[in-house]
Enzyme design. Structure first.
Site, PDB file in Angstrom:
ATOM      1  NE  ARG A 103      -1.672  -2.355   2.990  1.00  0.00           N
ATOM      2  CZ  ARG A 103      -1.772  -3.493   2.361  1.00  0.00           C
ATOM      3  NH1 ARG A 103      -2.722  -3.938   1.707  1.00  0.00           N
ATOM      4  NH2 ARG A 103      -0.768  -4.585   2.703  1.00  0.00           N
ATOM      5  CB  THR A 104       3.369   2.556   2.515  1.00  0.00           C
ATOM      6  OG1 THR A 104       2.564   2.044   3.448  1.00  0.00           O
ATOM      7  CG2 THR A 104       3.821   3.957   2.849  1.00  0.00           C
TER       8      THR A 104
ATOM      9  CE  LYS B 118      27.531  -4.052  -5.712  1.00  0.00           C
ATOM     10  NZ  LYS B 118      27.804  -3.215  -6.775  1.00  0.00           N
TER      11      LYS B 118
ATOM     12  CG  HIS C  33       3.236   3.824   8.738  1.00  0.00           C
ATOM     13  ND1 HIS C  33       3.328   4.707   7.704  1.00  0.00           N
ATOM     14  CD2 HIS C  33       2.700   2.640   8.207  1.00  0.00           C
ATOM     15  CE1 HIS C  33       2.828   3.872   6.449  1.00  0.00           C
ATOM     16  NE2 HIS C  33       2.571   2.752   6.677  1.00  0.00           N
TER      17      HIS C  33
END
Ligand code: CP
Length: 354
Positions: free
Chosen positions: A64-65, A92, A142
């Site tokens: 969704r985000t 890396k 969030h």
């Protein structure tokens, strides 16, 4: 609660709701409301981010985000670059900050970041000059998820104060629960965290009063909204979770939901574990606003990107030119020839208008 004048938006980053005022949260929601007609893409949106570049720097899975931020930015006219951690030079041993700085050196206006470490968005924001928007960091914040939850609730109730909202399930591992608590309590609503004792541990990081209950059936009659959370099994290493006990006391069934206030709504940030925290009947039933939340998410992200990049523009305009930047651009010299003063530059219509 009296509705104060919305705060002027001055932030180039959106890192969490803990630091935002109630006025700033309302400002974001009001802006999102204006973008809502464009959220599904059926109507052309104002090109507030035309010519801009947004990086989706996702170091954790997302459906969704990531999609919502992508559509929000593209519908506003931006180019969106998708960063995939699994195939990047993070593998890396390049650091996150070097990664962000290197991509910014190619020209960025905003970075949208999801990261498994708490505080990663803030660290990136300190390392770069463009806007940074937190798309979820560990079990910390969030912010755009909580804002889209608020927008969906406001559509149903017409207000975000004097509501009682139960947030149910794996609170311990939930950034959604934390951002909702910060925002809703500032807006004048009551939040109750509900779950087995194990999921109500480890909340000492929360810088706000926390009300908890282990008895979902007992608190449901007080609830205007019930937000179910996913059990985050992937974060359960070393956690003695009793699945059978959870299945007895916490899944939201139609029978259980009938105990909530008349007109109560059901929210879920997704992804849903159907049949575990919520039954199909409830998830797809008339009280569910789950898919409306998702639509609200695009509007919220359009608002957040526009406002933050707008603040970035003002900062860039006010900044002294770097020694590497020619004193006047070609465009600027042309304007000077035509008699425009330095002060006159920038007063006209900006190319992005953000
Ligand atoms: N709500 C939410 O953050 O969903 P995703 O993990 O799919 O982005």
């Amino acid at each position: 609660m009296a509705k104060s004048k919305p705060a002027k938006w001055t932030r180039k980053h959106l890192l969490g709701l803990e630091d935002l005022s109630a006025g700033e949260i309302r400002h974001l929601l009001d802006a999102a409301e204006e973008f809502l007609p464009y959220a599904t893409g059926r109507k052309a949106a104002p090109q507030r981010l035309k010519g801009r570049t947004v990086l989706n720097l996702f170091c954790e899975d997302s459906t969704r985000t990531r999609t919502s931020f992508t559509l929000a930015a593209e519908r506003l006219g931006a180019r969106v670059v998708q960063f995939h951690a699994a195939t990047s030079s993070l593998k890396k041993n390049e650091t996150l900050l070097d990664t962000a700085r290197n991509i910014e050196a190619m020209g960025l206006d905003a970075i949208v970041i999801r990261h498994p470490e708490r505080g990663a968005p803030e660290a990136v924001a300190e390392a770069v000059n463009c806007s940074v928007l937190n798309a979820g960091d560990d079990a910390h914040e969030h912010p755009t998820q909580a804002l889209l939850d608020f927008l969906a609730m406001r559509h149903k109730f017409g207000r975000l104060y004097h509501l009682t909202v139960a947030i149910v399930g794996d609170i311990r591992h939930s950034r959604v629960a934390r951002s909702n608590l910060y925002g809703l309590s500032k807006l004048g609503s009551r939040v109750i965290f509900v779950g087995p004792p194990l999921f109500l541990e480890g909340l000492g990081d929360i810088a706000a009063p926390v009300e908890t209950s282990t008895d979902l059936d007992a608190i449901l009659p007080e609830c205007d909204a019930v937000m179910m959370l996913r059990v985050q099994f992937e974060r359960h290493e070393g956690v003695a979770f009793d699945l059978e006990d959870y299945k007895r006391g916490y899944p939201l069934t139609a029978k259980r939901l009938a105990r909530a206030k008349r007109g109560a709504i059901v929210l879920h940030p997704g992804p849903i574990n159907r049949g575990l925290e919520i039954t199909d009947e409830v998830a797809d039933g008339p009280q569910s606003v789950i898919l409306h939340q998702v639509t609200c998410g695009v509007a919220v992200r359009m608002a957040a990107l526009s406002l933050c990049v707008g603040a970035l523009d003002r900062e860039r305009k006010a900044a002294k030119p770097s020694p590497l930047t020619p004193p006047l651009s070609h465009k600027g010299r042309g304007r000077k020839k035509r008699g425009l003063s330095r002060e006159g530059r920038g007063r006209g219509k900006s190319s992005a208008g953000a």
